[in-house]
Write a protein that holds these residues in place. Sequence first.
Motif, short mmCIF file in Angstrom:
data_model
loop_
_atom_site.label_atom_id
_atom_site.label_comp_id
_atom_site.label_asym_id
_atom_site.label_seq_id
_atom_site.Cartn_x
_atom_site.Cartn_y
_atom_site.Cartn_z
N ARG A 86 0.81 -1.22 0.00
CA ARG A 86 0.00 0.00 0.00
C ARG A 86 0.85 1.27 0.00
N LEU A 87 0.14 2.41 -0.05
CA LEU A 87 0.81 3.71 0.02
C LEU A 87 1.42 3.89 1.41
N ASP A 88 2.71 4.08 1.45
CA ASP A 88 3.44 4.24 2.71
C ASP A 88 3.56 5.73 3.04
N LEU A 89 2.94 6.12 4.14
CA LEU A 89 2.99 7.52 4.57
C LEU A 89 4.00 7.76 5.69
N SER A 90 4.74 6.72 6.06
CA SER A 90 5.62 6.83 7.22
C SER A 90 6.79 7.78 6.98
N GLN A 91 7.15 8.01 5.72
CA GLN A 91 8.29 8.88 5.43
C GLN A 91 7.90 10.34 5.28
N ALA A 92 6.61 10.63 5.34
CA ALA A 92 6.16 12.02 5.24
C ALA A 92 6.67 12.81 6.45
N LYS A 93 7.25 13.97 6.20
CA LYS A 93 7.83 14.78 7.28
C LYS A 93 6.98 16.00 7.61
N SER A 94 5.80 16.08 7.00
CA SER A 94 4.91 17.20 7.28
C SER A 94 3.50 16.85 6.81
N LYS A 95 2.53 17.61 7.29
CA LYS A 95 1.16 17.43 6.82
C LYS A 95 1.09 17.64 5.32
N GLU A 96 1.77 18.64 4.83
CA GLU A 96 1.73 18.96 3.40
C GLU A 96 2.30 17.81 2.57
N GLU A 97 3.38 17.22 3.05
CA GLU A 97 3.98 16.11 2.32
C GLU A 97 3.04 14.90 2.31
N MET A 98 2.37 14.66 3.43
CA MET A 98 1.40 13.57 3.49
C MET A 98 0.25 13.80 2.50
N LEU A 99 -0.26 15.01 2.47
CA LEU A 99 -1.35 15.34 1.55
C LEU A 99 -0.91 15.19 0.10
N HIS A 100 0.33 15.57 -0.19
CA HIS A 100 0.86 15.45 -1.54
C HIS A 100 0.94 13.98 -1.96
N LEU A 101 1.39 13.11 -1.05
CA LEU A 101 1.47 11.68 -1.36
C LEU A 101 0.09 11.10 -1.63
N LEU A 102 -0.88 11.52 -0.83
CA LEU A 102 -2.25 11.04 -1.03
C LEU A 102 -2.81 11.52 -2.37
N GLU A 103 -2.52 12.77 -2.69
CA GLU A 103 -3.01 13.32 -3.97
C GLU A 103 -2.43 12.57 -5.15
N ARG A 104 -1.14 12.28 -5.11
CA ARG A 104 -0.51 11.55 -6.21
C ARG A 104 -1.10 10.15 -6.35
N LYS A 105 -1.36 9.50 -5.21
CA LYS A 105 -1.96 8.16 -5.26
C LYS A 105 -3.38 8.23 -5.83
N ALA A 106 -4.13 9.25 -5.45
CA ALA A 106 -5.51 9.39 -5.94
C ALA A 106 -5.54 9.50 -7.45
N GLU A 107 -4.53 10.11 -8.03
CA GLU A 107 -4.48 10.27 -9.48
C GLU A 107 -4.35 8.94 -10.22
N GLU A 108 -3.88 7.91 -9.49
CA GLU A 108 -3.69 6.60 -10.11
C GLU A 108 -4.94 5.73 -10.04
N LEU A 109 -5.94 6.17 -9.25
CA LEU A 109 -7.11 5.33 -8.97
C LEU A 109 -8.29 5.66 -9.87
#
Length: 545
Positions: A86-109
């Motif tokens: 799955r999408l690994d959010l453990s390396q996100a160092k900020s709220k913004e980075e976490m949101l960016h990772l989620l946004e990129r994953k959403a684009e694939e779905l």
Amino acid sequence: MMIKGVIVMGKLWCNGIIYTMKNQGETVEAIFTENGIIKAVGEKEKLRQEYKHVIEEVINLQGSVMYPGFVDSHMHLIGHGERLMRLDLSQAKSKEEMLHLLERKAEELEEGEWLIGEGWNENEWEDKSIPTAEELDKVSKGHPLIARRICHHASLANSYSLKLASINKHTSNPPGGVIVKNSRKEPTGMLLDRAQDLVTAYMPPVSEAYVQKALQMGIEDCLKVGLTGGHTEDLNYYTGFKETYETFLYVTEQSGYKFRLNLLVHHEVVGDMIQYMAKNKKQSSFVELDAMKIFSDGSLGSRSALLSVPYKDDPSTNGVAIHTREELQGLVKAARSHGMSVAVHAIGDLAYEYVLESLEAYPPKKGQRDRIIHAQILRDDLIQRTKEIPVVLDVQPRFVASDFPWVLDKVGENTFSYLYPWKTLLQEGIMCAGGSDAPIEPVNPLLGIHAAVTTKRGPSSNIEYIPSEKLSVYEAIKLFTEGSAQAVCRERDRGKIAEGYLADFTVLEQDLFKIEEDAIPNVGVSMTVVDETIMFEKNKESSEF
């Protein structure tokens, strides 16, 4: 050796350093194994002569260092495999980075497909503010979303998934859970403990193929880091008890993934287990059903671990009791009626006290031991009471690397007598086993051993957070060998290198007793041996897969 007319051949393991772990520093020159069991230990030439007619293969350790097989005493193996998928959010160092990772994953779905993330941890962020449902909506348009916190005792949901679950300002907290709301009484998107179930109930069911893939990936990863087995709790979360249990059997018995598995059985599927086992008597060489698993509280990171005093950084709460005192005792009593021991998650001192009361009221049958999992915050009176009952404490040394220093802000530096008290527990004669709680923490046992002997966040850190609780390297390794064996009452044939013990070995490139402590996490695994079979060998394919 002849067994029913068949000559059984064996293997001689030699030309390395072999620690028996029977006594500190004790080594032997060689081992002879036969039919998955250690037949003899001693001098290489004596074993070669004694067994020359039945030695089928000589395994040259080439100077590597052999230990009894490392076993993770508490994990979620399928969940670990899922995290790898799955999408690994453990390396996100900020709220913004976490949101960016989620946004990129959403684009694939595809539209309407669930967006699932794992492992975010706001305590690692400079700005510790957590995304709201509205912020999640902006990056997950058209997708129900759930993002699990690293502890798995809290999740974030967007408005889409909240609406699916009919969660709104009028929704009451479910038993054992909290729907976090803002000053206007509207859900923020944060769900604690059993409140997560309100949303996950609407996720599409996973397939048997998905569970099998996750399990295989989890086992492969464990073997690569030197684990020969694990005690895992997965039977209540996927395709149902029967299907999930049979997946464990299929993968280990028929697919060639040799790995020693002790399965905790969540209390909600104990009835399913009893019905299944009444009709299916087949025994497995690698999979054993064990204790009833019960949760008594949540986690420190989500402030749902149950404390005897309010949280220092939020005096409005002292945590979440998953079950009342009476309910917890009822579950333990039910386990005893089925002849089962129990394994109870307890992080906060008040949760631990509830568990002790239940174990004292309803002790296990002779020869059994219960387990209390985590035991991170204790008091002296609780430790003294623990000494009087047959119990093993499942501890996760790697938590110190993840929890400090923020845990001191949450609970107070001098509020409790004991934080993560591994040394104290061992000195008091209490049995302890070592695990990772993967996927909550990395599954690599060397990270746990390093944390136990240094009480630091990592090799680059100079701060020892609880130096009084530091273990010796010998004590730390024993958590993952003898301790894990004691947790399942198998210390007479697991956890040491000795005659009659299982031929499960962890072979490392360096000697953990002779290197600098901060070098421990970077030691390579030469091979992982389960049931006399090399299941992982560095620079070679794992031929059993």
